[in-house]
Design a protein around this motif. Structure first.
Motif, PDB file in Angstrom:
ATOM      1  N   LYS A  67       0.849  -1.200   0.000  1.00 36.65           N
ATOM      2  CA  LYS A  67       0.000   0.000   0.000  1.00 36.65           C
ATOM      3  C   LYS A  67       0.886   1.252   0.000  1.00 36.65           C
ATOM      4  N   PRO A  68       0.609   2.224  -0.865  1.00 36.44           N
ATOM      5  CA  PRO A  68       1.426   3.434  -0.934  1.00 36.44           C
ATOM      6  C   PRO A  68       1.264   4.302   0.317  1.00 36.44           C
ATOM      7  N   VAL A  69       2.320   5.031   0.634  1.00 29.75           N
ATOM      8  CA  VAL A  69       2.262   6.028   1.696  1.00 29.75           C
ATOM      9  C   VAL A  69       2.251   7.398   1.024  1.00 29.75           C
ATOM     10  N   VAL A  70       1.186   8.150   1.227  1.00 25.75           N
ATOM     11  CA  VAL A  70       1.010   9.433   0.557  1.00 25.75           C
ATOM     12  C   VAL A  70       1.373  10.572   1.506  1.00 25.75           C
ATOM     13  N   THR A  71       2.199  11.468   1.006  1.00 26.17           N
ATOM     14  CA  THR A  71       2.546  12.683   1.746  1.00 26.17           C
ATOM     15  C   THR A  71       1.769  13.856   1.165  1.00 26.17           C
ATOM     16  N   SER A  79       3.637  10.265  -3.523  1.00 27.33           N
ATOM     17  CA  SER A  79       3.887   8.902  -3.036  1.00 27.33           C
ATOM     18  C   SER A  79       5.052   8.343  -3.841  1.00 27.33           C
ATOM     19  N   ASN A  94       5.426   8.935  -7.593  1.00 26.88           N
ATOM     20  CA  ASN A  94       4.079   9.228  -8.055  1.00 26.88           C
ATOM     21  C   ASN A  94       3.560  10.517  -7.418  1.00 26.88           C
ATOM     22  N   SER A  95       2.744  11.248  -8.146  1.00 25.26           N
ATOM     23  CA  SER A  95       2.271  12.522  -7.606  1.00 25.26           C
ATOM     24  C   SER A  95       0.921  12.916  -8.188  1.00 25.26           C
ATOM     25  N   ASN A 119      -1.610   3.425  -6.450  1.00 23.86           N
ATOM     26  CA  ASN A 119      -1.126   4.802  -6.346  1.00 23.86           C
ATOM     27  C   ASN A 119      -2.169   5.796  -6.845  1.00 23.86           C
ATOM     28  N   ALA A 175      -4.766   5.924  -4.018  1.00 23.85           N
ATOM     29  CA  ALA A 175      -4.269   6.554  -2.790  1.00 23.85           C
ATOM     30  C   ALA A 175      -4.087   8.056  -2.970  1.00 23.85           C
ATOM     31  N   LEU A 176      -3.535   8.461  -4.119  1.00 24.74           N
ATOM     32  CA  LEU A 176      -3.283   9.878  -4.354  1.00 24.74           C
ATOM     33  C   LEU A 176      -4.585  10.670  -4.529  1.00 24.74           C
TER      34      LEU A 176
END
Length: 555
Positions: A39-43, A52, A55-56, A79, A82-83
């Motif tokens: 699972k991606p971690v999104v900032t 992420s 990825n953006s 991604n 999540a984004l």
């Protein structure tokens, strides 16, 4: 609406005959074990920038979201989901709220859910595993509020057939698109240029979060497409080889089962074809369930063609010895043009009118360039520059488009319209710059600002402001007609003054007075409507029938 409910009732009955297949489809999940399921971690860098890894997702100053994702199918899906998490949940809410507005009865909603389950029972068998995996990844971020309709994955898969089901069931004006291409002597520099309006309209909110997605897959070509949260199919796109795809719905039979959604077929072409021959080969191996024209442009071939598909036939259409191509919502190739439904579409709809308008505007502009292409896409007048009234579906610019887009394939340039409709600034992107020069830590807008095309001056006019007011008043008069309310003469006069060239304002006034048995006023408004450019033959016929009824009542 009555016809839609009858269809849903009929298909819900058939559902009972196919419950085993439906149950299996509801349990099916794609095989994802070969992919990276982390699972991606999104900032969240701001309210408009999310990151992420490489990825953006960024919202540019024109209001368009720019998404960049890469990896295997599941990674791309995860991604993307999540984004765009909050956008995705909002988009689902918008779409299903619209369905609730159309079908307010809980009983009818239950019929609709049963219909969707039955109708889509074999959809998963007609979508390639890589796209099922991507949809599965996105679906992990959808809302649980609609699990009563279908589980997350199945619901996300169903939505990829919404374009197809919409025009198959009701021939809705959701999909009245127009597209064109020019090359050789017809193009300003001799290179291929294409333009299109995607007139898929749910409501204004549906088009608010427009996404330009840049996809870098592990297999196939890098590409861009114009889309919305949750949508992995392609309705307008171009890949790194300069191959473009756009779709235009055609008249279709009501199919008894969903097969390959058109947007999934065009996504496969976009990702895996580098020229026209490869695009045709991909189309030949797919089974679709509605009729559609796919305009394919190719930098490698420096021309465009139409792949015309129906549930039973496929044809490739191009004009011999020509350097221009047009497409609205009817077939032109020998294999399909003479079919009864297609001829009915040409005769009774607004498709042929828009087709002729594109030809007329091309004749007025000997050399097509991006600026001229944008002006054609934004054109609101009819043949011979006749005023149609704003929002008339005979216009190329129906003031309902989800987006307008212009492609220059050889240069890898694409222009995408900012809201509203195709009236906002056309934002330019260079695919070579994005995919070859992108720096992971440099999260800035991908646009080529010096090549942007300015917003339509129409946005600053009193006519546009009046059109926006007209849309509000139009909803009000629909409600009044439905509830048989009393409408003041002042309201009707104001309503008609906001869009005086549009036949609908006189037609609806005619309906109101007919309801109230004020037949002379009804007659006057219906006759005024007939002096305007009426959208379709059935619309005109309906008015003429009312006038005959009024004549009998006045005798």
């Amino acid at each position: 609406m009555k016809n839609l409910i009858k269809l849903i009732s009929f298909f819900s009955f058939l559902l009972m005959l196919a419950s085993c297949g439906t149950s299996k489809s509801m349990r099916h999940l794609p095989e994802i074990s070969q992919y990276n399921a982390t699972k991606p971690v999104v900032t969240k860098q701001s309210d408009s920038v999310f990151v992420s890894g490489k990825n953006s997702l960024l919202k540019n100053k024109q209001g368009i979201w720019e998404l960049y994702v890469e990896g295997d199918p599941l990674e791309i899906g995860l991604n993307s989901g999540a984004l765009s998490d909050s956008l995705l949940k909002n988009q689902e809410h918008i779409f299903f709220s619209k369905i609730k507005d159309i079908v307010p009865s809980k009983f009818q909603q239950k019929l609709l859910r049963n219909f969707l389950k039955w109708y889509n029972r074999k959809l998963y068998l007609n979508v390639a595993e890589e796209y099922q995996s991507e949809i599965f990844g996105v679906s992990q971020y959808t809302s649980h509020n609609f699990d009563n309709i279908a589980p997350q994955y199945q619901r996300s898969l169903y939505l990829h057939g919404a374009h197809d089901i919409g025009h198959a069931l009701q021939d809705l004006a959701l999909v009245g698109c127009s597209s064109f291409a020019a090359w050789g002597e017809k193009s300003e520099d001799g290179n291929l240029i294409l333009g299109r309006n995607f007139d898929f309209y749910v409501n204004d909110a549906f088009a608010e979060n427009k996404i330009v997605a840049f996809i870098n897959p592990k297999k196939g070509h890098q590409f861009m497409m114009v889309t919305w949260p949750g949508m992995i199919g392609s309705v307008s796109g171009m890949n790194e080889e300069g191959l473009t795809v756009t779709i235009n719905a055609s008249k279709s039979k009501i199919p008894l089962i969903a097969k390959t959604p058109i947007s999934i077929l065009t996504r496969e072409i976009l990702q895996h074809a580098k020229n026209i021959d490869e695009a045709i080969a991909i189309a030949k191996k797919s089974e679709v369930f509605v009729s559609e024209s796919i305009m394919v442009g190719s930098a490698n071939d420096n021309k465009a063609i139409l792949i015309e598909v129906s549930p039973k036939k496929m044809d490739v259409y191009e004009v011999p010895n020509s350097d221009e191509l047009f497409c609205s919502n009817h077939f032109q190739g020998e294999d399909l043009k003479n079919e009864k439904r297609n001829q009915s579409q040409i005769t009774n709809s607004h498709s042929e009118y828009r087709f002729e308008r594109m030809q007329e505007l091309f004749a007025e502009n000997p050399k097509i360039n991006p600026k001229i292409a944008s002006e054609i896409l934004r054109n609101k007048d009819g043949l011979q520059n006749k005023a149609l009234g704003y929002g008339n579906e005979k216009a190329l610019n129906q003031l309902m488009a989800h987006h307008g887009v212009i492609f220059k394939p050889k240069e890898k340039l694409v222009w995408v319209s900012a809201n509203p409709y195709q009236l906002g600034e056309f934002v330019c992107y260079n695919l070579d710059a994005i995919f070859k020069e992108r720096k992971a830590k440099s999260i800035v807008s991908f646009q080529q600002e010096n090549l942007n095309i300015a917003k339509d001056p129409f946005l600053e006019t009193i006519q546009y402001k009046n059109y926006q007011k007209f849309r509000i008043e139009d909803d009000k008069i629909d409600s009044h007609l439905k509830n048989k309310d009393v409408i003041s003469p002042e309201f009707i006069q104001h309503y008609q003054s906001l869009n005086p060239d549009y036949w609908v304002v006189y037609y609806k006034a005619g309906l109101y007075f007919y309801q109230k048995k004020e037949y002379l006023l009804s007659q006057a408004n219906f006759e005024k409507a007939l002096t305007k450019e009426i959208t379709t033959v059935p619309d005109k016929t309906a008015i003429e029938k009312y006038l005959k009824k009024i004549k009998r009542k006045l005798q």
